[in-house]
Write an enzyme that holds these catalytic residues in place. Sequence first.
Site, PDB file in Angstrom:
ATOM      1  N   LYS A  49       0.837  -1.203   0.000  1.00 52.17           N
ATOM      2  CA  LYS A  49       0.000   0.000   0.000  1.00 52.17           C
ATOM      3  C   LYS A  49       0.874   1.256   0.000  1.00 52.17           C
ATOM      4  O   LYS A  49       0.615   2.209  -0.733  1.00 52.17           O
ATOM      5  CB  LYS A  49      -0.937  -0.015   1.218  1.00 52.17           C
ATOM      6  N   GLN A  93      -4.525  -1.022   9.593  1.00 52.23           N
ATOM      7  CA  GLN A  93      -4.400  -2.381   9.026  1.00 52.23           C
ATOM      8  C   GLN A  93      -4.978  -3.414   9.990  1.00 52.23           C
ATOM      9  O   GLN A  93      -4.723  -3.372  11.190  1.00 52.23           O
ATOM     10  CB  GLN A  93      -2.914  -2.671   8.722  1.00 52.23           C
ATOM     11  N   ASP A 116     -10.506   2.935   3.960  1.00 54.15           N
ATOM     12  CA  ASP A 116     -10.932   1.548   3.762  1.00 54.15           C
ATOM     13  C   ASP A 116     -12.437   1.455   3.507  1.00 54.15           C
ATOM     14  O   ASP A 116     -12.923   0.410   3.071  1.00 54.15           O
ATOM     15  CB  ASP A 116     -10.602   0.707   5.005  1.00 54.15           C
TER      16      ASP A 116
HETATM   17  N1  GUN Z   1      -6.613  -6.693   6.312  1.00 58.29           N
HETATM   18  C1  GUN Z   1      -6.972  -7.510   5.302  1.00 58.29           C
HETATM   19  N2  GUN Z   1      -7.583  -6.812   4.314  1.00 58.29           N
HETATM   20  C2  GUN Z   1      -7.600  -5.523   4.722  1.00 58.29           C
HETATM   21  C3  GUN Z   1      -8.090  -4.330   4.126  1.00 58.29           C
HETATM   22  O1  GUN Z   1      -8.652  -4.298   3.026  1.00 58.29           O
HETATM   23  N3  GUN Z   1      -7.898  -3.196   4.868  1.00 58.29           N
HETATM   24  C4  GUN Z   1      -7.314  -3.203   6.095  1.00 58.29           C
HETATM   25  N4  GUN Z   1      -7.197  -2.042   6.744  1.00 58.29           N
HETATM   26  N5  GUN Z   1      -6.857  -4.293   6.664  1.00 58.29           N
HETATM   27  C5  GUN Z   1      -6.997  -5.451   5.971  1.00 58.29           C
END
Ligand code: GUN
Length: 289
Positions: A49, A93, A116
């Site tokens: 990311k 996350q 998100d």
């Molecule tokens: N953990 C697994 N998938 C995601 C996601 O799309 N966003 C976040 N913040 N954590 C995750």
Amino acid sequence: MSKIIDGKAIADAILVDLKADVEKMKTRPCLAVIQVGNNTASEIYVRRKISACTRIGVDTISAHLDENTSEKSLMAIIDGFNQSDAFSGILLQLPLPKHIRVKHVLETISPHKDVDGFHPLNIGRLSVRSADPYLHPCTPFGIMKLIDMQYANVTDDLPLEGKRCVVIGQSHIVGRPVSIMLQNQGATVVMCDKNTRDLKQEVRHADLIVTATGVHGLIDEALIKAVDNPKVIIIDAGITKVDGKVVGDCDPAIYKHVGAYTPVPGGVGPMTIAYLMKNVVKSHKLLHG
Ligand code: GUN
């Protein structure tokens, strides 16, 4: 011949457009990335990311917190990012350590900075349709783009209207929001999960299957052979690791039996990152106009 839906190529094109968008902005967006503890998968996702942010010209600040960080301290850090105009987006996350109440903490992120798209206000706005979410959940948003592109050559005005879509997996991150988005476009949606008693019966009349269970091989040849429609589209968002290899819910043996499919890797995964970047850019516009 089955068509491979190349999510990586589509995502790359989106990132090129976003980079051009960011170059025109008066100020550079900055994403605050919070990670609690040392989950190996999370570390890989976070790295990807941050690398996508760098690629499109977005700054990042990283808060990698100790496993024992209290819920109260985490919420104080989030509040700091909420209050500061230096950060337009906040990414927390998941998963979080067990002592932290995930839902409780996610609700403290400002809905305008919730890149998100997990905040109940954003999900609620998606559900009621009377107002758009400030920010859409990334994986479902990316999946809908792939589906729209697949149906783009079809002459119907609303290609999903009346189509039978089977969603397998009821997570808050993928299954539930994608089912809402499909319903918003007039699809007839059937929600299943890995424990559904007779999955074959449920998929029999499917035009589209979206799967996100994390159970490799749940979608096998016997199941797909039960589907009446040779043009069925299958979107695989169920990423897991088997023998060190990244795999999806689908056994690759099914590919020859469907109209189009997303591979793993290279299908939904890159779209999640591209739509996260779209949200980062949008959150900056929400804050700074
Ligand atoms: N953990 C697994 N998938 C995601 C996601 O799309 N966003 C976040 N913040 N954590 C995750």
